[in-house]
Write a protein that holds these residues in place. Structure first.
Motif, PDB file in Angstrom:
ATOM      1  N   GLU A  53      12.279  36.871  21.409  1.00  0.00           N
ATOM      2  CA  GLU A  53      13.009  38.023  21.935  1.00  0.00           C
ATOM      3  C   GLU A  53      12.407  39.334  21.436  1.00  0.00           C
ATOM      4  O   GLU A  53      12.306  40.305  22.199  1.00  0.00           O
ATOM      5  N   SER A  54      11.978  39.361  20.181  1.00  0.00           N
ATOM      6  CA  SER A  54      11.344  40.568  19.638  1.00  0.00           C
ATOM      7  C   SER A  54      10.050  40.882  20.381  1.00  0.00           C
ATOM      8  O   SER A  54       9.782  42.052  20.702  1.00  0.00           O
ATOM      9  N   CYS A  55       9.256  39.846  20.648  1.00  0.00           N
ATOM     10  CA  CYS A  55       8.002  40.052  21.381  1.00  0.00           C
ATOM     11  C   CYS A  55       8.274  40.532  22.809  1.00  0.00           C
ATOM     12  O   CYS A  55       7.564  41.405  23.322  1.00  0.00           O
ATOM     13  N   GLN A  56       9.292  39.966  23.425  1.00  0.00           N
ATOM     14  CA  GLN A  56       9.635  40.393  24.786  1.00  0.00           C
ATOM     15  C   GLN A  56      10.071  41.855  24.793  1.00  0.00           C
ATOM     16  O   GLN A  56       9.664  42.628  25.663  1.00  0.00           O
ATOM     17  N   ALA A  58       9.252  44.176  22.595  1.00  0.00           N
ATOM     18  CA  ALA A  58       8.086  45.011  22.318  1.00  0.00           C
ATOM     19  C   ALA A  58       7.218  45.151  23.568  1.00  0.00           C
ATOM     20  O   ALA A  58       6.724  46.243  23.870  1.00  0.00           O
ATOM     21  N   GLY A  59       7.047  44.070  24.300  1.00  0.00           N
ATOM     22  CA  GLY A  59       6.269  44.112  25.533  1.00  0.00           C
ATOM     23  C   GLY A  59       6.905  45.006  26.584  1.00  0.00           C
ATOM     24  O   GLY A  59       6.216  45.782  27.259  1.00  0.00           O
ATOM     25  N   GLN A  60       8.229  44.935  26.707  1.00  0.00           N
ATOM     26  CA  GLN A  60       8.926  45.791  27.672  1.00  0.00           C
ATOM     27  C   GLN A  60       8.807  47.260  27.283  1.00  0.00           C
ATOM     28  O   GLN A  60       8.620  48.124  28.145  1.00  0.00           O
ATOM     29  N   LYS A  65       6.306  52.550  28.230  1.00  0.00           N
ATOM     30  CA  LYS A  65       5.495  53.691  27.761  1.00  0.00           C
ATOM     31  C   LYS A  65       4.248  53.852  28.623  1.00  0.00           C
ATOM     32  O   LYS A  65       3.865  54.971  28.980  1.00  0.00           O
ATOM     33  N   ALA A  66       3.620  52.734  28.980  1.00  0.00           N
ATOM     34  CA  ALA A  66       2.425  52.804  29.827  1.00  0.00           C
ATOM     35  C   ALA A  66       2.784  53.357  31.200  1.00  0.00           C
ATOM     36  O   ALA A  66       2.053  54.193  31.752  1.00  0.00           O
ATOM     37  N   GLN A  67       3.914  52.923  31.728  1.00  0.00           N
ATOM     38  CA  GLN A  67       4.348  53.436  33.035  1.00  0.00           C
ATOM     39  C   GLN A  67       4.641  54.925  32.942  1.00  0.00           C
ATOM     40  O   GLN A  67       4.320  55.694  33.853  1.00  0.00           O
TER      41      GLN A  67
END
Length: 81
Positions: A53-56, A58-60, A65-67
């Motif tokens: 869940e933490s990785c998910q 962080a990915g979101q 931020k990229a968007q």
């Protein structure tokens, strides 16, 4: 002779009682070990789920931020036209 036979029976009975006690305690120890193992597996599973869940998350956040950066570049390019 009778006393000796009774003594031998008593010795054998004591031996079997000790063996039954040892078997009982071995079963208790095995049950406790299995329970502890199950608890550790549960903890490991919970830790893995938490890490996932933490990785998910962080990915979101990185994706958002990229968007945001892409949108900022688009706005900058469109405002210079």
């Amino acid at each position: 002779m009778l006393n000796r036979s009774l003594y031998q029976i008593n010795q054998h009975t004591n031996f079997y009682i000790k063996m039954e006690n040892a078997s009982y305690h071995a079963g208790q120890t095995k049950g406790q070990a299995l329970e502890k193992g199950n608890q550790l597996l549960d903890k490991a599973g919970n830790a893995a789920q938490s890490a996932k869940e933490s990785c998910q998350n962080a990915g979101q956040q990185a994706q958002a931020k990229a968007q945001g950066a892409v949108d900022a570049v688009k706005d900058a390019v469109n405002s210079n036209k």
